[in-house]
Design an enzyme around this catalytic site. Structure first.
Site, PDB file in Angstrom:
ATOM      1  N   CYS A 265      -0.488   4.110   2.199  1.00 56.95           N
ATOM      2  CA  CYS A 265      -0.297   3.937   3.649  1.00 56.95           C
ATOM      3  C   CYS A 265       1.169   4.130   4.037  1.00 56.95           C
ATOM      4  O   CYS A 265       1.463   4.772   5.042  1.00 56.95           O
ATOM      5  CB  CYS A 265      -0.709   2.533   4.099  1.00 56.95           C
ATOM      6  SG  CYS A 265      -2.145   1.857   3.275  1.00 56.95           S
ATOM      7  N   ASP A 266       2.084   3.544   3.268  1.00 56.29           N
ATOM      8  CA  ASP A 266       3.474   3.454   3.726  1.00 56.29           C
ATOM      9  C   ASP A 266       4.439   4.392   3.009  1.00 56.29           C
ATOM     10  O   ASP A 266       5.595   4.519   3.429  1.00 56.29           O
ATOM     11  CB  ASP A 266       3.968   1.997   3.577  1.00 56.29           C
ATOM     12  CG  ASP A 266       3.167   1.061   4.471  1.00 56.29           C
ATOM     13  OD1 ASP A 266       2.709   1.512   5.535  1.00 56.29           O
ATOM     14  OD2 ASP A 266       2.994  -0.117   4.097  1.00 56.29           O
TER      15      ASP A 266
ATOM     16  N   CYS B  84       0.833  -1.206   0.000  1.00 57.01           N
ATOM     17  CA  CYS B  84       0.000   0.000   0.000  1.00 57.01           C
ATOM     18  C   CYS B  84       0.868   1.257   0.000  1.00 57.01           C
ATOM     19  O   CYS B  84       1.395   1.646   1.055  1.00 57.01           O
ATOM     20  CB  CYS B  84      -0.936  -0.013   1.217  1.00 57.01           C
ATOM     21  SG  CYS B  84      -1.946   1.464   1.311  1.00 57.01           S
TER      22      CYS B  84
END
Ligand code: NAP
Length: 309
Positions: A140-141, A137
């Site tokens: 997200c990261d 992701c």
């Protein structure tokens, strides 16, 4: 939580939430079951630019939340639970039985919209280093990789939009693709090709993700020459497609060779009163808009089915 519904929708992505909204608006007692938080895979997209009505784009997270709010406002109930099985006709009066972590639920009609989950590369080091440099992701990261070198694996829309997004943070993004031609749409490709931070490593597959305790490099193999090389990276984002979430349906519904549910154009499966919608369905175009359309069609078919009883 009630245990008896007219319609139960499994999955709260764009297909499931659209189905839930349409079913509830038809006056049917409707629940949408979701194990995680509502929104589905689209929640991972930084920007959705091809969903009509949002001319300037919308974040996937916001789009998912808006769809959820609209489904609930229409009267659909959200049940947070893990679905473990479906027993067609297993409830009272021939209704369908759904086995969940919160107990059994019965429904006159069931719409399966459980979507898909990311596909693994299945190479040494991948699982061991997940969360320690291996990610699925970018949204997200990505922020963990400011001024670092990262690789994205894959050549589809997800990989290339991830690569573009990661250039906001990373100093260099290497896209590793197993062929020398991208699958991603032309508009997305053009954006990536003109980005100076993105380099393409063609005809290459990952043999191993290397690092201890964090990712430090990738061992790559050129598919044409067979030459093995090492690429030094701090992070690797895997975007090699997805597999349908239909594990709980084996031996219940006919699935195609990749595990997708087979339906007709009305989203009907072989079992009366069981429908499927979105990415979990064989032949899905795997777009937010087609998933939402599938969900609406499935709910209209479910309403017709219930009226016919
Ligand atoms: P996808 O289109 O299936 O692409 C997967 C990519 O991974 C392909 O390039 C494939 O290579 C590669 N691949 C598959 N297995 C591999 C393996 N074991 N090792 C190395 N490479 C592997 O998946 P996606 O990119 O997630 O897209 C899914 C759907 O969502 C598509 O319909 C896409 O258009 C849509 N989508 C749209 C947007 C948008 O902004 N419009 C954004 C994201 C996704 P090959 O090309 O050689 O098969």
């Amino acid at each position: 939580m009630s245990t008896q519904y007219d319609v139960v929708v499994a999955g709260a992505g764009p297909a499931g939430l659209s189905a839930g909204m349409y079913a509830a608006r038809s006056g049917l007692k409707t629940a949408v079951i979701e194990v995680g938080f509502p929104g589905g895979q689209i929640s991972n997209a930084a920007l959705v630019e091809n969903y009509p009505g949002f001319a300037d784009g919308v974040s996937g997270m916001e789009l998912g939340q808006l769809m959820h709010r609209q489904a609930e406002k229409s009267g659909a109930e959200t049940i947070t639970a893990e679905l473990s099985g479906l027993v067609p006709g297993g409830g009272a009066g021939g209704s369908h039985l759904l086995k969940t972590s919160e107990g059994d639920i019965t429904a006159t009609a069931v719409i399966v919209a459980t979507g898909a989950r990311y596909r693994l590369l299945e190479v040494p080091g991948e699982v061991e280093l997940t969360g320690r440099g291996v990610s699925y992701c970018a949204t997200c990261d990505g922020p963990f990789y400011r001024e670092k070198k990262v690789a994205v694996i894959g050549g589809g829309d997800t990989a290339i939009t991830d690569a573009i997004e990661l250039t906001t943070f990373a100093s260099k993004v290497s896209v590793i693709h197993r062929r020398n031609e991208l699958r991603a749409s032309v508009a997305v490709q053009e954006k990536a090709r003109s980005n100076p931070k993105i380099e393409f490593v063609w005809d290459s597959v990952v043999e191993e993700v290397v690092g201890d305790p964090m990712v430090s490099s990738l061992r790559l193999k050129n598919t044409k020459s067979g030459i093995i090389s090492e690429l030094s990276v701090d992070g690797v984002f895997v975007a090699v497609g997805s597999v349908p979430s239909t594990g709980f349906l084996h031996d219940v519904l006919p699935l195609d060779e990749s595990g997708c549910i087979i339906t007709n154009e009305q989203m009907e499966t072989d079992i009366a009163g069981v429908f499927a919608a979105g990415d979990v369905r064989h032949g899905s175009a795997r777009q937010v808009i087609t998933a939402a359309g599938d969900g609406a069609t499935a709910a209209l078919s479910a309403r017709r089915y219930i009226s016919s009883l």
